[in-house]
Design an enzyme around this catalytic site. Structure first.
Site, PDB file in Angstrom:
ATOM      1  N   GLN A 125     -24.141 -21.422  -3.657  1.00  0.00           N
ATOM      2  CA  GLN A 125     -23.500 -20.336  -2.920  1.00  0.00           C
ATOM      3  C   GLN A 125     -24.006 -20.305  -1.483  1.00  0.00           C
ATOM      4  O   GLN A 125     -25.190 -20.019  -1.260  1.00  0.00           O
ATOM      5  CB  GLN A 125     -23.797 -18.983  -3.594  1.00  0.00           C
ATOM      6  N   GLY A 126     -23.144 -20.570  -0.538  1.00  0.00           N
ATOM      7  CA  GLY A 126     -23.532 -20.584   0.877  1.00  0.00           C
ATOM      8  C   GLY A 126     -22.995 -19.374   1.605  1.00  0.00           C
ATOM      9  O   GLY A 126     -22.067 -19.469   2.423  1.00  0.00           O
ATOM     10  N   SER A 128     -25.415 -16.293   2.508  1.00  0.00           N
ATOM     11  CA  SER A 128     -26.425 -15.675   3.371  1.00  0.00           C
ATOM     12  C   SER A 128     -26.848 -16.577   4.522  1.00  0.00           C
ATOM     13  O   SER A 128     -26.886 -17.803   4.391  1.00  0.00           O
ATOM     14  CB  SER A 128     -27.672 -15.336   2.558  1.00  0.00           C
ATOM     15  N   GLU A 244     -19.871 -10.208 -10.035  1.00  0.00           N
ATOM     16  CA  GLU A 244     -21.293 -10.452 -10.320  1.00  0.00           C
ATOM     17  C   GLU A 244     -21.870  -9.450 -11.316  1.00  0.00           C
ATOM     18  O   GLU A 244     -22.977  -9.615 -11.779  1.00  0.00           O
ATOM     19  CB  GLU A 244     -22.094 -10.359  -9.023  1.00  0.00           C
ATOM     20  N   SER A 382     -29.268  -5.848  -2.523  1.00  0.00           N
ATOM     21  CA  SER A 382     -30.633  -5.338  -2.635  1.00  0.00           C
ATOM     22  C   SER A 382     -30.619  -3.913  -3.214  1.00  0.00           C
ATOM     23  O   SER A 382     -29.613  -3.202  -3.139  1.00  0.00           O
ATOM     24  CB  SER A 382     -31.342  -5.352  -1.276  1.00  0.00           C
ATOM     25  N   ASN A 383     -31.743  -3.492  -3.792  1.00  0.00           N
ATOM     26  CA  ASN A 383     -31.766  -2.190  -4.469  1.00  0.00           C
ATOM     27  C   ASN A 383     -31.550  -1.024  -3.499  1.00  0.00           C
ATOM     28  O   ASN A 383     -31.001   0.006  -3.892  1.00  0.00           O
ATOM     29  CB  ASN A 383     -33.066  -2.042  -5.278  1.00  0.00           C
ATOM     30  N   GLU A 384     -31.946  -1.198  -2.227  1.00  0.00           N
ATOM     31  CA  GLU A 384     -31.672  -0.116  -1.262  1.00  0.00           C
ATOM     32  C   GLU A 384     -30.162   0.021  -1.065  1.00  0.00           C
ATOM     33  O   GLU A 384     -29.632   1.140  -0.951  1.00  0.00           O
ATOM     34  CB  GLU A 384     -32.333  -0.399   0.099  1.00  0.00           C
TER      35      GLU A 384
END
Ligand SMILES: Cc1cc2nc3c(=O)[nH]c(=O)nc-3n(C[C@H](O)[C@H](O)[C@H](O)COP(=O)(O)OP(=O)(O)OC[C@H]3O[C@@H](n4cnc5c(N)ncnc54)[C@H](O)[C@@H]3O)c2cc1C
Length: 397
Positions: A125-126, A128, A244, A382-384
């Site tokens: 997976q490209g 980020s 996902e 992310s969790n935030e």
């Protein structure tokens, strides 16, 4: 609402268990438990699942899908995790496969889908980039059209298991002048043997090389590798990220780790009796068990509520609590192992996976797993960011 499985669902679960426990070799599942799974294990296990029609159940039926209900998909994910069967490669089965099936050309479907389901092609997976993780739309890699080719320049980072990748699906700017940053992005398939691609491994806190960065220097890719329409890549990426969610709470994994933890506590001698008799440790185990039961109930409710196929924003709760719980359990496992958990010796095997500890004792992998599990709160949103979604979409703040 009824949180028990129906008799049909129980039968369905038992059929899955037969394949997971009897067809997938015990050595592979044992290596999953020890956190020492290899590329070959992932490939072998996905091929066995595919042979039994269980690698790509959520794909369109024409390409191997099963038309399962949300509850069945949920049972599948949990049982797979509980049996310690390697999860079919997410990049293939949850990400690029459904995108090609939905938006790809007929030629792309025929070329890629069977090979993707059987893991004959390993995808990376490209998405980020430095400065483009949570703010993915800020990505800077460009793909500029030159005749019947795109010329790609830029950098991708955090590419999981990219050292094994035969192909990469990436997002790149095909129109750098577009007004909004979500516009002018395309979804392109890249053969990793194309000249101009350089890989640099990134060593993680547990000593393994699980992620990489890739540099693209005038990499020429045929325009036929564009998926869907040019400049519509953001729409496809959002579709992909919605996919996902399956198994995101990792309930099955937590159940398995919890059971191992209870066994370890019973076997670990302390001053008086075993760790299982220690009031403080027992209380921590009880808390973990209650969180696990609450998570399982929430997962069943969310699966039931999203039966119409739309992702439920409550799945952010599952990601947040599921990853926090698994992190707590690996911390408990580390404590249960006492000094046996201390990392000693070389932690990197020849293929970069963590092996080579001095002790065969299960506790010797506890520190590696504890360290490795820190990643859960960052990737997959992310969790935030999940807290932001919960505040807005669930709590209405
Ligand atoms: C082990 C691992 C494997 C990965 N594998 C892949 C892969 O295969 N392919 C791929 O494309 N990517 C992959 N990623 C990248 C992953 O998706 C990103 O790391 C993630 O999206 C976070 O982006 P970032 O690292 O740029 O952090 P940033 O977005 O810079 O965030 C830094 C911190 O700020 C917080 N933050 C950012 N924005 C907000 C906000 N709006 N509100 C509140 N807090 C905020 C974040 O939560 C975080 O704590 C992987 C990452 C890890 C750690």
């Amino acid at each position: 609402m009824d949180l028990e499985y129906t008799p049909e669902e129980q039968r369905f679960r038992d059929e899955l268990r037969t394949v997971f426990y009897e067809k997938v070799p015990a050595e592979i599942r044992e290596r999953v438990v020890r956190g020492q799974i290899s590329r070959e294990d992932i490939v072998a296990s996905q091929r066995i699942l595919h042979e039994h029609g269980l690698a790509v159940p959520h794909w369109p039926t024409q390409w191997g899908g099963k038309k399962w209900t949300a509850t069945q998909q949920n049972i599948y994910a949990s049982e797979l995790q509980r049996a310690a069967v390697p999860t079919p490669l997410a990049f293939n089965v949850s990400m690029v496969g459904p995108i090609i099936a939905e938006f790809g050309s007929q030629e792309q479907k025929e070329k890629f889908l069977p090979a993707t389901a059987n893991l004959d092609i390993w995808w990376s997976q490209g998405f980020s980039e430095p400065e483009a993780g949570s703010d993915l739309a800020g990505l800077k890699t460009t793909a500029i059209r030159d005749g019947d080719e795109y010329v790609i320049n830029g950098q991708k980072t955090w590419t999981t298991l990219g050292q094994y990748g035969d192909w990469m699906f990436l997002l790149a700017r095909t129109n750098p002048g577009a007004e909004r940053k979500q516009q002018g992005i395309s979804f392109i398939l890249v053969d990793m043997k194309t000249p101009g691609i350089e890989r640099r491994p990134i060593k993680l806190i547990d000593g393994s090389v699980e992620v990489n960065e890739f540099f693209f220097d005038d990499v020429r890719v045929p325009v036929s590798n564009l998926v869907g329409e040019e400049n519509k890549g953001w729409t496809y990426a959002k579709f992909l990220l919605g996919n996902e969610r399956n198994g995101i709470a990792q309930v099955g994994t937590s159940q398995r780790v919890f059971a191992e933890l209870v066994d370890a506590a019973k076997e670990t001698d302390v001053e008086e009796g075993t760790l299982a008799d220690d009031p403080d440790f027992r209380s921590r185990l009880h808390t973990a068990k209650m969180r696990l039961l609450a998570l399982e109930a929430t997962q069943l409710r969310v699966a039931g509520a999203s039966a119409d196929g739309k992702p439920d924003p409550a799945s952010s709760l599952l990601k947040l609590e599921g990853t926090r719980l698994l992190q707590s359990l690996t911390a408990l496992r580390l404590d249960a192992g006492g000094t046996d958990s201390v990392l000693v010796g070389d932690t990197e095997g020849t293929d970069g996976t963590p092996v080579g500890l001095s002790s065969e004792h299960a506790a010797s992998t506890a520190a590696l797993q504890y360290l490795n599990m820190r990643k859960l709160s960052i990737f997959g949103g992310s969790n935030e960011i999940q807290r932001g979604v919960i505040a807005k979409a669930v709590l209405g703040l």
